[in-house]
Design a protein around this motif. Structure first.
Motif, PDB file in Angstrom:
ATOM      1  N   UNK A  94       0.816  -1.221   0.000  1.00  0.00           N
ATOM      2  CA  UNK A  94       0.000   0.000   0.000  1.00  0.00           C
ATOM      3  C   UNK A  94       0.844   1.263   0.000  1.00  0.00           C
ATOM      4  N   UNK A  95       2.186   1.126   0.046  1.00  0.00           N
ATOM      5  CA  UNK A  95       3.071   2.293  -0.062  1.00  0.00           C
ATOM      6  C   UNK A  95       3.654   2.429  -1.465  1.00  0.00           C
ATOM      7  N   UNK A  96       3.416   1.421  -2.315  1.00  0.00           N
ATOM      8  CA  UNK A  96       3.937   1.472  -3.682  1.00  0.00           C
ATOM      9  C   UNK A  96       5.262   0.769  -3.870  1.00  0.00           C
ATOM     10  N   UNK A  97       5.673  -0.057  -2.901  1.00  0.00           N
ATOM     11  CA  UNK A  97       6.939  -0.811  -3.007  1.00  0.00           C
ATOM     12  C   UNK A  97       6.664  -2.142  -3.710  1.00  0.00           C
ATOM     13  N   UNK A  98       7.433  -2.431  -4.773  1.00  0.00           N
ATOM     14  CA  UNK A  98       7.239  -3.659  -5.551  1.00  0.00           C
ATOM     15  C   UNK A  98       7.676  -4.874  -4.731  1.00  0.00           C
ATOM     16  N   UNK A  99       6.721  -5.813  -4.518  1.00  0.00           N
ATOM     17  CA  UNK A  99       7.001  -7.009  -3.718  1.00  0.00           C
ATOM     18  C   UNK A  99       7.091  -8.272  -4.565  1.00  0.00           C
ATOM     19  N   UNK A 100       6.507  -8.238  -5.755  1.00  0.00           N
ATOM     20  CA  UNK A 100       6.600  -9.398  -6.646  1.00  0.00           C
ATOM     21  C   UNK A 100       6.520  -8.932  -8.088  1.00  0.00           C
ATOM     22  N   UNK A 101       7.236  -9.625  -8.960  1.00  0.00           N
ATOM     23  CA  UNK A 101       7.264  -9.268 -10.383  1.00  0.00           C
ATOM     24  C   UNK A 101       7.285 -10.546 -11.214  1.00  0.00           C
ATOM     25  N   UNK A 102       6.361 -10.640 -12.179  1.00  0.00           N
ATOM     26  CA  UNK A 102       6.331 -11.779 -13.101  1.00  0.00           C
ATOM     27  C   UNK A 102       6.614 -11.246 -14.495  1.00  0.00           C
ATOM     28  N   UNK A 103       7.686 -11.736 -15.100  1.00  0.00           N
ATOM     29  CA  UNK A 103       8.019 -11.352 -16.466  1.00  0.00           C
ATOM     30  C   UNK A 103       8.835 -12.473 -17.099  1.00  0.00           C
ATOM     31  N   UNK A 104       8.972 -12.440 -18.425  1.00  0.00           N
ATOM     32  CA  UNK A 104       9.792 -13.450 -19.092  1.00  0.00           C
ATOM     33  C   UNK A 104      11.252 -13.259 -18.669  1.00  0.00           C
ATOM     34  N   UNK A 105      11.961 -14.337 -18.336  1.00  0.00           N
ATOM     35  CA  UNK A 105      13.361 -14.206 -17.895  1.00  0.00           C
ATOM     36  C   UNK A 105      14.213 -13.395 -18.880  1.00  0.00           C
ATOM     37  N   UNK A 106      13.938 -13.552 -20.183  1.00  0.00           N
ATOM     38  CA  UNK A 106      14.728 -12.846 -21.194  1.00  0.00           C
ATOM     39  C   UNK A 106      14.476 -11.341 -21.186  1.00  0.00           C
TER      40      UNK A 106
END
Length: 308
Positions: A94-106
């Motif tokens: 709720x403060x805007x800090x990224x806790x998880x990210x899903x993206x292609x490894x490349x």
């Protein structure tokens, strides 16, 4: 060339924020003005986002452990639905800090160069107008497309973000899809935004169900076939029949404000006694039945709990 772009963008920000461009989006103009007057940010500044030290990031993740667990599969599914390429699916606190990210490894390096790191603070006060930070301030779904970002260094991004609320109506997290592709149009984001909204609602509902698994849980909707779907109303009450929490869909369906429901007996809003209601309970609550509200609305409901 980069400096020219930053200078032009900074000039556009100043023009719009001070109301000298009547064609601009009012919500973007409001945000740009906040960035200048409240946060004293410089649109031409090129420094990378602030990143939490590892220990503090782990603490933040620990606090939202249950949300992260629920959101994980939903984020992977969303990434696949967007055909993956060129998108990062992010969850922040709720403060805007990224806790998880899903993206292609490349593609991870592309998004890291754009500042989308685990632990990066994307609040509006730190990074200016952006999908995550502005969603937190406005408390609603929105898309920030390329030049709508406050900082010139973020104008290569297009971000669609949706808030995730807890069972008490407080902001819990933000779900965001960011793209660094130049070919992304604003129109193409309507589809992305719809998917992000749907995923955010699914996370909200799952969190509500998990959070109140030891309470009686009434699930209801205008259509019988919609009970059990993401748009259903959720209402948790205790053993005495007092309402503990409701989601936004429940408030909409009942035409009530949250403050008018919490702590009240559940039978004050439905045309049945507490004993009649509890007699309908089942552990799985898959079959729905007609339930009328005190003001005459016809709903369909299922009650999760131990049958009496």
């Amino acid at each position: 060339m980069h400096n020219d772009h930053f200078s032009r963008h900074a000039q556009q920000v100043l023009t719009v924020a001070h109301g000298r461009d009547p064609s601009s989006d009012p919500s973007i103009a409001r945000s740009w003005l906040r960035c200048l007057e409240d946060y004293h940010l410089d649109p031409a500044q090129t420094i990378a986002p602030t990143v939490l030290e590892h220990g503090r990031l782990l603490e933040s993740r620990e606090r939202l452990q249950q949300v992260l667990h629920i959101a994980g599969s939903e984020m992977n599914s969303l990434h696949q639905q967007l055909s993956g390429a060129g998108h990062a699916v992010l969850l922040t606190d709720a403060r805007g800090v990224i806790l998880n990210c899903v993206t292609a490894p490349s593609e991870r390096k592309i998004f890291e160069r754009a500042g989308l790191w685990l632990g990066a603070d994307w609040s509006e006060a730190c990074e200016g107008t952006n999908g995550i930070g502005t969603c937190l301030v406005e408390r609603q779904s929105l898309t920030i497309h390329r030049d709508e970002h406050f900082r010139g260094r973020h104008t290569g991004l297009t971000c669609s973000a949706s808030p995730v609320f807890d069972p008490h109506g407080d902001l819990l997290a933000v779900l965001d899809v960011s793209s660094a592709r130049e070919a992304v149009s604003r129109q193409s984001q309507f589809h992305t935004m719809a998917l992000v909204n749907l995923s955010a609602k699914m996370i909200e509902s799952c969190y509500f169900l998990r959070h109140f698994e030891n309470h009686w849980l009434l699930r209801f909707h205008l259509q019988a076939e919609s009970v059990g779907l993401f748009s259903e109303g959720l209402l948790a009450f205790d053993g005495e029949g007092r309402i503990c929490a409701v989601n936004q869909s429940a408030l909409n369906l009942l035409g009530q404000m949250r403050g008018g429901l919490l702590g009240q007996p559940v039978e004050a809003f439905f045309e049945c006694s507490l004993d009649q209601l509890l007699g309908r309970a089942s552990a799985n609550a898959t079959a729905s039945w007609p339930l009328r509200t005190r003001d005459g609305r016809q709903l369909f409901a299922a009650l999760r709990g131990q049958a009496r």
